[in-house]
Design a protein around this motif. Structure first.
Motif, PDB file in Angstrom:
ATOM      1  N   HIS A 191       0.892  -1.007  -0.120  1.00 25.12           N
ATOM      2  CA  HIS A 191      -0.072   0.196   0.114  1.00 25.12           C
ATOM      3  C   HIS A 191       1.757   1.276   0.387  1.00 25.12           C
ATOM      4  CE1 HIS A 191      -2.763  -2.793   0.828  1.00 25.12           C
ATOM      5  NE2 HIS A 191      -4.007  -2.181   0.181  1.00 25.12           N
ATOM      6  N   LEU A 192       2.333   1.019   0.494  1.00 27.24           N
ATOM      7  CA  LEU A 192       3.395   2.431   0.846  1.00 27.24           C
ATOM      8  C   LEU A 192       3.743   2.469  -0.154  1.00 27.24           C
ATOM      9  CD1 LEU A 192       4.445   2.689   4.084  1.00 27.24           C
ATOM     10  CD2 LEU A 192       2.883   4.834   3.586  1.00 27.24           C
ATOM     11  N   LEU A 193       3.801   1.530  -0.881  1.00 30.07           N
ATOM     12  CA  LEU A 193       4.931   1.969  -2.494  1.00 30.07           C
ATOM     13  C   LEU A 193       3.777   1.810  -3.701  1.00 30.07           C
ATOM     14  CD1 LEU A 193       7.064  -1.940  -2.426  1.00 30.07           C
ATOM     15  CD2 LEU A 193       7.892   0.753  -1.827  1.00 30.07           C
ATOM     16  N   GLN A 194       1.906   2.069  -3.162  1.00 30.73           N
ATOM     17  CA  GLN A 194       1.452   2.259  -4.195  1.00 30.73           C
ATOM     18  C   GLN A 194       1.164   3.586  -4.194  1.00 30.73           C
ATOM     19  OE1 GLN A 194      -0.519   0.534  -6.813  1.00 30.73           O
ATOM     20  NE2 GLN A 194      -0.993   1.911  -7.779  1.00 30.73           N
ATOM     21  N   VAL A 195       1.098   4.253  -2.980  1.00 33.72           N
ATOM     22  CA  VAL A 195       1.251   6.086  -2.995  1.00 33.72           C
ATOM     23  C   VAL A 195       2.101   6.705  -3.909  1.00 33.72           C
ATOM     24  CG1 VAL A 195       0.881   7.235  -1.066  1.00 33.72           C
ATOM     25  CG2 VAL A 195      -0.528   5.391  -0.712  1.00 33.72           C
ATOM     26  N   ARG A 196       3.905   5.428  -3.197  1.00 34.79           N
ATOM     27  CA  ARG A 196       4.814   6.185  -3.746  1.00 34.79           C
ATOM     28  C   ARG A 196       4.789   6.388  -5.155  1.00 34.79           C
ATOM     29  NH1 ARG A 196       9.211   3.879  -5.655  1.00 34.79           N
ATOM     30  NH2 ARG A 196      10.988   5.383  -5.045  1.00 34.79           N
ATOM     31  N   LYS A 197       3.757   5.199  -6.119  1.00 36.44           N
ATOM     32  CA  LYS A 197       4.249   5.250  -7.698  1.00 36.44           C
ATOM     33  C   LYS A 197       3.100   6.524  -7.741  1.00 36.44           C
ATOM     34  CE  LYS A 197       3.097   2.641 -11.343  1.00 36.44           C
ATOM     35  NZ  LYS A 197       2.070   3.173 -12.171  1.00 36.44           N
ATOM     36  N   GLY A 198       1.964   6.651  -7.449  1.00 39.41           N
ATOM     37  CA  GLY A 198       1.113   8.121  -7.620  1.00 39.41           C
ATOM     38  C   GLY A 198       1.897   9.176  -7.366  1.00 39.41           C
ATOM     39  N   LEU A 199       2.748   9.656  -6.461  1.00 39.36           N
ATOM     40  CA  LEU A 199       3.188  10.526  -5.928  1.00 39.36           C
ATOM     41  C   LEU A 199       4.095  10.789  -7.130  1.00 39.36           C
ATOM     42  CD1 LEU A 199       3.709  11.362  -2.275  1.00 39.36           C
ATOM     43  CD2 LEU A 199       2.085  13.129  -3.685  1.00 39.36           C
ATOM     44  N   PHE A 200       5.230   9.659  -7.938  1.00 39.96           N
ATOM     45  CA  PHE A 200       5.844   9.325  -8.313  1.00 39.96           C
ATOM     46  C   PHE A 200       5.904  10.191  -9.622  1.00 39.96           C
ATOM     47  CE2 PHE A 200       9.066   8.473  -5.278  1.00 39.96           C
ATOM     48  CZ  PHE A 200      10.701   8.827  -5.679  1.00 39.96           C
ATOM     49  N   ASP A 201       3.951   9.765 -10.098  1.00 40.78           N
ATOM     50  CA  ASP A 201       4.063   9.033 -11.818  1.00 40.78           C
ATOM     51  C   ASP A 201       3.352  11.344 -11.777  1.00 40.78           C
ATOM     52  OD1 ASP A 201       3.961   7.003 -12.702  1.00 40.78           O
ATOM     53  OD2 ASP A 201       1.501   6.332 -12.160  1.00 40.78           O
ATOM     54  N   GLN A 202       2.974  11.716 -10.360  1.00 45.10           N
ATOM     55  CA  GLN A 202       2.861  12.848 -10.979  1.00 45.10           C
ATOM     56  C   GLN A 202       3.521  14.051 -10.883  1.00 45.10           C
ATOM     57  OE1 GLN A 202      -0.636  13.878  -7.265  1.00 45.10           O
ATOM     58  NE2 GLN A 202      -1.098  11.868  -7.601  1.00 45.10           N
TER      59      GLN A 202
END
Length: 227
Positions: free
Chosen positions: A152-163
């Motif tokens: 879950h943390l890694l998914q949030v991290r990916k979302g921030l990196f995409d933005q």
């Protein structure tokens, strides 16, 4: 392009191509995304393009305008500061957990990706240099983060990196072609690896936050220059 591909594959291709073009500035912030132009550029029909646009709206790279189509999402210095701060804070937390939970295989993967990133590669074009360095840089940071063992943390991290990608790309183009800037990054990465492998949680977390915030002044300068 092979239009005999299944519809799902066409949608995925449209998403990837359009996302890359937005990140790399082929479409400017605020620019209207005309369906006729997109169909011609990507040789795709309306269906796959609408799927791609809907996904990019969810990722905040595109804005849907009621009854009037789509525009590239705007960029701002306020969003730049917020995204980079959020990203740095989260990465500091993820790193602390990774140091606490990471095993020998995690350490080995960090060393392997750091070595690959530091190697000088022969490339044919400036864009290829950018692609190779950026791919290896992402792999290095992903290897570090993976030790947190939290999907879950890694998914949030990916979302921030995409933005943050559109902003990052402005920084990449300013630094990846400068040997001096790349040398500084190599030093930062080597220092990070040393502290992480020493399991110095406090120092490593602080270094990571500082490392991730270094592009902000450069991106700010580029954005002001570009107006």
């Amino acid at each position: 392009m092979d239009t005999t591909l299944p519809r799902q594959n066409l949608g995925i291709s449209a998403y990837r191509w359009l996302k890359q073009d937005i990140i790399r500035g082929a479409f400017q912030p605020g620019e209207k995304l005309l369906m006729s132009r997109l169909k011609e550029r990507y040789d795709l029909g309306v269906g796959p393009l609408r799927e791609a646009l809907s996904q990019l709206v969810a990722e905040r790279l595109v804005v849907a305008i009621s009854q009037r189509g789509y525009r590239v999402a705007p960029m701002s210095l306020a969003e730049l500061a917020d995204l980079y701060d959020a990203r740095a804070q989260l990465e500091g937390l993820v790193l602390r957990l990774a140091i606490e939970r990471g095993d020998d295989a995690w350490e080995a993967e960090i060393l392997a990706t750091a070595h690959t990133l530091s190697k000088v590669m022969e490339v044919n074009t400036p864009d290829e240099l950018l692609d190779v360095w950026d791919t290896r840089h992402k792999a290095f940071h992903t290897a570090i983060a993976s030790g947190c063992r939290s999907p879950h943390l890694l998914q949030v991290r990916k979302g921030l990196f995409d933005q943050v990608e559109r902003y990052r790309h402005l920084w990449l183009r300013e630094t990846v072609f400068s040997e001096q800037a790349l040398a500084r990054k190599r030093q930062e990465h080597a220092a990070l690896v040393e502290v992480i492998l020493a399991r110095d949680m406090e120092h490593a977390s602080e270094m990571m936050r500082e490392h991730l915030m270094t592009p902000v002044p450069i991106i700010t300068e580029v954005m002001e220059r570009l107006g």
